[in-house]
Design an enzyme around this catalytic site. Structure first.
Site, PDB file in Angstrom:
ATOM      1  N   ASP A 291      -4.304  14.692 -25.193  1.00  0.00           N
ATOM      2  CA  ASP A 291      -4.545  13.311 -24.785  1.00  0.00           C
ATOM      3  C   ASP A 291      -3.810  12.416 -25.780  1.00  0.00           C
ATOM      4  O   ASP A 291      -4.358  11.998 -26.796  1.00  0.00           O
ATOM      5  CB  ASP A 291      -6.047  13.008 -24.760  1.00  0.00           C
ATOM      6  CG  ASP A 291      -6.330  11.591 -24.257  1.00  0.00           C
ATOM      7  OD1 ASP A 291      -5.353  10.869 -23.961  1.00  0.00           O
ATOM      8  OD2 ASP A 291      -7.508  11.219 -24.165  1.00  0.00           O
TER       9      ASP A 291
ATOM     10  N   ARG B 127      -0.482  -1.907 -18.423  1.00  0.00           N
ATOM     11  CA  ARG B 127      -1.746  -1.191 -18.531  1.00  0.00           C
ATOM     12  C   ARG B 127      -1.758  -0.065 -17.503  1.00  0.00           C
ATOM     13  O   ARG B 127      -1.644  -0.306 -16.308  1.00  0.00           O
ATOM     14  CB  ARG B 127      -2.856  -2.201 -18.237  1.00  0.00           C
ATOM     15  CG  ARG B 127      -4.242  -1.833 -18.551  1.00  0.00           C
ATOM     16  CD  ARG B 127      -5.039  -3.090 -18.845  1.00  0.00           C
ATOM     17  NE  ARG B 127      -4.560  -3.649 -20.092  1.00  0.00           N
ATOM     18  CZ  ARG B 127      -4.842  -3.123 -21.288  1.00  0.00           C
ATOM     19  NH1 ARG B 127      -5.647  -2.095 -21.401  1.00  0.00           N
ATOM     20  NH2 ARG B 127      -4.336  -3.650 -22.378  1.00  0.00           N
TER      21      ARG B 127
ATOM     22  N   THR C 133      -1.323   6.938 -22.026  1.00  0.00           N
ATOM     23  CA  THR C 133      -1.344   5.584 -21.488  1.00  0.00           C
ATOM     24  C   THR C 133       0.073   5.039 -21.578  1.00  0.00           C
ATOM     25  O   THR C 133       0.912   5.572 -22.311  1.00  0.00           O
ATOM     26  CB  THR C 133      -2.259   4.640 -22.291  1.00  0.00           C
ATOM     27  OG1 THR C 133      -1.756   4.567 -23.628  1.00  0.00           O
ATOM     28  CG2 THR C 133      -3.696   5.124 -22.313  1.00  0.00           C
TER      29      THR C 133
ATOM     30  N   LYS D 299      -0.017   1.213 -24.814  1.00  0.00           N
ATOM     31  CA  LYS D 299      -0.298   1.117 -26.256  1.00  0.00           C
ATOM     32  C   LYS D 299       1.033   0.958 -26.988  1.00  0.00           C
ATOM     33  O   LYS D 299       1.770   0.026 -26.666  1.00  0.00           O
ATOM     34  CB  LYS D 299      -1.158   2.296 -26.681  1.00  0.00           C
ATOM     35  CG  LYS D 299      -2.530   2.262 -25.958  1.00  0.00           C
ATOM     36  CD  LYS D 299      -3.511   3.337 -26.365  1.00  0.00           C
ATOM     37  CE  LYS D 299      -4.812   3.208 -25.561  1.00  0.00           C
ATOM     38  NZ  LYS D 299      -5.780   4.283 -25.851  1.00  0.00           N
TER      39      LYS D 299
ATOM     40  N   TYR E 235       0.848  -1.201   0.000  1.00  0.00           N
ATOM     41  CA  TYR E 235       0.000   0.000   0.000  1.00  0.00           C
ATOM     42  C   TYR E 235       0.874   1.238   0.000  1.00  0.00           C
ATOM     43  O   TYR E 235       1.817   1.323   0.780  1.00  0.00           O
ATOM     44  CB  TYR E 235      -0.908   0.019   1.238  1.00  0.00           C
ATOM     45  CG  TYR E 235      -2.350   0.216   0.843  1.00  0.00           C
ATOM     46  CD1 TYR E 235      -2.723   1.378   0.158  1.00  0.00           C
ATOM     47  CD2 TYR E 235      -3.316  -0.735   1.113  1.00  0.00           C
ATOM     48  CE1 TYR E 235      -4.039   1.558  -0.244  1.00  0.00           C
ATOM     49  CE2 TYR E 235      -4.629  -0.558   0.717  1.00  0.00           C
ATOM     50  CZ  TYR E 235      -4.981   0.595   0.040  1.00  0.00           C
ATOM     51  OH  TYR E 235      -6.270   0.773  -0.366  1.00  0.00           O
TER      52      TYR E 235
ATOM     53  N   GLU F 118      -0.229   5.106  -0.460  1.00  0.00           N
ATOM     54  CA  GLU F 118      -0.936   6.357  -0.763  1.00  0.00           C
ATOM     55  C   GLU F 118       0.047   7.509  -0.650  1.00  0.00           C
ATOM     56  O   GLU F 118       0.877   7.524   0.261  1.00  0.00           O
ATOM     57  CB  GLU F 118      -2.065   6.585   0.251  1.00  0.00           C
ATOM     58  CG  GLU F 118      -3.308   5.756  -0.011  1.00  0.00           C
ATOM     59  CD  GLU F 118      -4.384   6.046   1.037  1.00  0.00           C
ATOM     60  OE1 GLU F 118      -5.515   5.586   0.830  1.00  0.00           O
ATOM     61  OE2 GLU F 118      -4.092   6.717   2.046  1.00  0.00           O
TER      62      GLU F 118
HETATM   63  C1  LIG Z   1      -6.844   4.649 -24.991  1.00  0.00           C
HETATM   64  C2  LIG Z   1      -7.269   6.048 -24.806  1.00  0.00           C
HETATM   65  C3  LIG Z   1      -7.735   6.528 -23.570  1.00  0.00           C
HETATM   66  C4  LIG Z   1      -8.065   5.645 -22.383  1.00  0.00           C
HETATM   67  O1  LIG Z   1      -7.173   4.752 -21.907  1.00  0.00           O
HETATM   68  P1  LIG Z   1      -7.688   3.630 -20.867  1.00  0.00           P
HETATM   69  O2  LIG Z   1      -6.400   3.135 -20.283  1.00  0.00           O
HETATM   70  O3  LIG Z   1      -8.450   2.639 -21.644  1.00  0.00           O
HETATM   71  O4  LIG Z   1      -8.530   4.318 -19.855  1.00  0.00           O
HETATM   72  C5  LIG Z   1      -8.018   7.869 -23.453  1.00  0.00           C
HETATM   73  N1  LIG Z   1      -7.883   8.706 -24.489  1.00  0.00           N
HETATM   74  C6  LIG Z   1      -7.461   8.293 -25.693  1.00  0.00           C
HETATM   75  C7  LIG Z   1      -7.324   9.276 -26.789  1.00  0.00           C
HETATM   76  C8  LIG Z   1      -7.147   6.944 -25.899  1.00  0.00           C
HETATM   77  O5  LIG Z   1      -6.738   6.545 -27.105  1.00  0.00           O
END
Ligand SMILES: *Cc1c(COP(=O)(O)O)cnc(C)c1O
Length: 423
Positions: A215, A250, A241, A244, A69, A71
């Protein structure tokens, strides 16, 4: 690829030992795991958001750090015994800031969506106006879907892509920004195959007094390898993320300048999240270390070459490729010219062992298909294999059981030559 054969062998042995223990205790779940490992290995993983992490990343993920844990942040935790996980998080942050040239990195978001939630929490108040790509044009759920917190708590205005070119209509973005004076502009997409002009978005944000949130969940891995332009010099906040193209565990991440560091950190914890997942953060550190290598840079460039080759070969087969091609790992296409709608195409391809997604077609009928080359490139496939895969796509869409069986067999030949993991 950055993982050496020796490291592979060590991991394969460790994995077997764990798998044996699991099988003795819980054969039901052991069967699921074994089946999924087989599924990933013997079909083609073309989902644009997926990849194969290295055995080293998997080792960190499957470690007893999962028990801890933690936090708060390194040196300021609400729990005892955090000295070693603090070291893991400091290393992850140092590697992320160095890799992306950012002043500050928060590596705690549990996912890309959690990163976006925290970015909004840091920069916005409920009811604020936000300009983002519309969902039918490639925006993510967190960009204003009525089914998501974003659409419920903020007032989203949508920009889109041009009907002819499929490219972001920057004139429309500018006009909407001047008309609606959003508090924030979001640039980033789940389906846009081209580079985003971050400098142009910065200019529009500056003209209208908006903050700019990139994003970059999809392209951040390409950015790490130098195969796509970086949003870091332009955006106030970059959400991403780690699973990807970046090929880590993840999870999510936020990059920002020093002036926003405190706000972003407080928006992640304690505002939107609880305890950090230290096994995932250690795995993120491993992935950032791998992403800083010349092998990873070469990988990202190969990902793009493969995507361009696949897009061109599919165009030759008759698919209508959105924007006529790609700058990235990602392709969207309308299989309509072959007489098949996107959802039907996804089913026919899945039956032949080719796994991908459908996507919205902003101006077309029905749905398209969306796919990418991150995973198959990790497996070592190159342009020759992309040309074969394009031919397999076309054959699988013939809606004929014998053709499906033939394609399934060809897919198996391909995946046997390029296994995601050895052993
Ligand atoms: C994949 C993605 C997300 C979300 O990612 P998660 O890990 O599935 O929550 C947010 N914004 C964009 C543009 C994405 O391609």
């Amino acid at each position: 690829m950055p993982v050496t054969a020796a490291a592979d062998d060590v991991r394969v042995h460790a994995y077997r030992a764990d798998a044996d223990a699991l099988r003795r205790q819980d054969p039901e779940i052991a069967d699921v795991l074994a089946g999924e490992v087989r599924r990933q290995a013997d079909s083609l993983q073309l989902i644009a958001a997926e990849n194969f992490t290295s055995p080293a990343v998997l080792a960190a993920l499957g470690s007893p750090l999962a028990n801890k844990y933690a936090e708060g942040y390194p040196g300021a935790r609400h729990h005892g015994g955090c000295e070693l996980v603090d070291a893991a998080e400091r290393i992850a942050v140092e590697r992320a800031t160095a890799l992306f040239g950012a002043a500050h990195a928060n590596v705690q978001p549990h996912s890309g969506s959690s990163a976006v939630l925290a970015a909004y929490a840091a920069m916005l108040r409920p009811g604020d106006t936000v300009l983002a790509m519309g969902l039918p044009h490639g925006g993510h759920l967190t960009h204003g879907s009525p089914a998501n917190f974003s659409g419920r708590w903020f007032d989203f205005v949508a920009y889109g892509v041009d009907a002819e070119s499929g490219l972001i209509d920057y004139d429309q973005v500018r006009a909407l920004a001047h008309r609606h004076r959003p508090k924030a502009i979001v640039c980033g997409s789940i389906a846009y195959p081209r580079h985003i002009d971050y400098a142009e978005f910065r200019e529009i944000a500056d003209e209208t007094g908006a903050c700019l949130i990139a994003d970059a969940a999809h392209p951040i891995g390409l950015v790490a390898g130098g195969a796509a332009p970086s949003p870091v010099p332009y955006a106030d906040v970059v959400c991403a993320t780690t699973h990807k193209v970046l090929r880590g565990p993840r999870g999510g991440m936020i990059l920002c300048g020093e002036e926003l560091a405190g706000r972003i950190d407080r928006a992640v914890f304690p505002f939107t999240q609880g305890g950090a997942q230290m096994h995932t953060i250690a795995a993120k550190a491993v992935a950032f270390g791998e992403a800083a290598t010349t092998e990873f840079a070469a990988y990202t460039h190969q990902v793009v070459v493969n995507a361009r080759t696949l897009a061109a070969a599919l165009a030759d087969e008759g698919f209508a490729i959105t924007t006529g091609g790609t700058d990235t790992h990602l392709i969207t296409a309308d299989p309509g010219p072959l007489g098949v709608e996107g959802r039907t195409a996804r089913g026919l391809l899945a039956a032949a062992g080719i796994v991908l997604d459908t996507c919205a077609l902003p101006y077309g009928d029905g749905r398209g298909i969306r796919f990418g080359t991150a995973a198959v490139t990790t497996q070592g496939m190159g342009p020759a294999e992309m040309a074969r895969i394009a031919a397999l796509f076309a054959a699988a869409l013939r809606e004929d059981a014998a053709a499906t069986r033939t394609v399934r067999a060809r897919v198996r030949e391909l995946t046997e030559r390029f296994p995601p993991y050895r052993g």
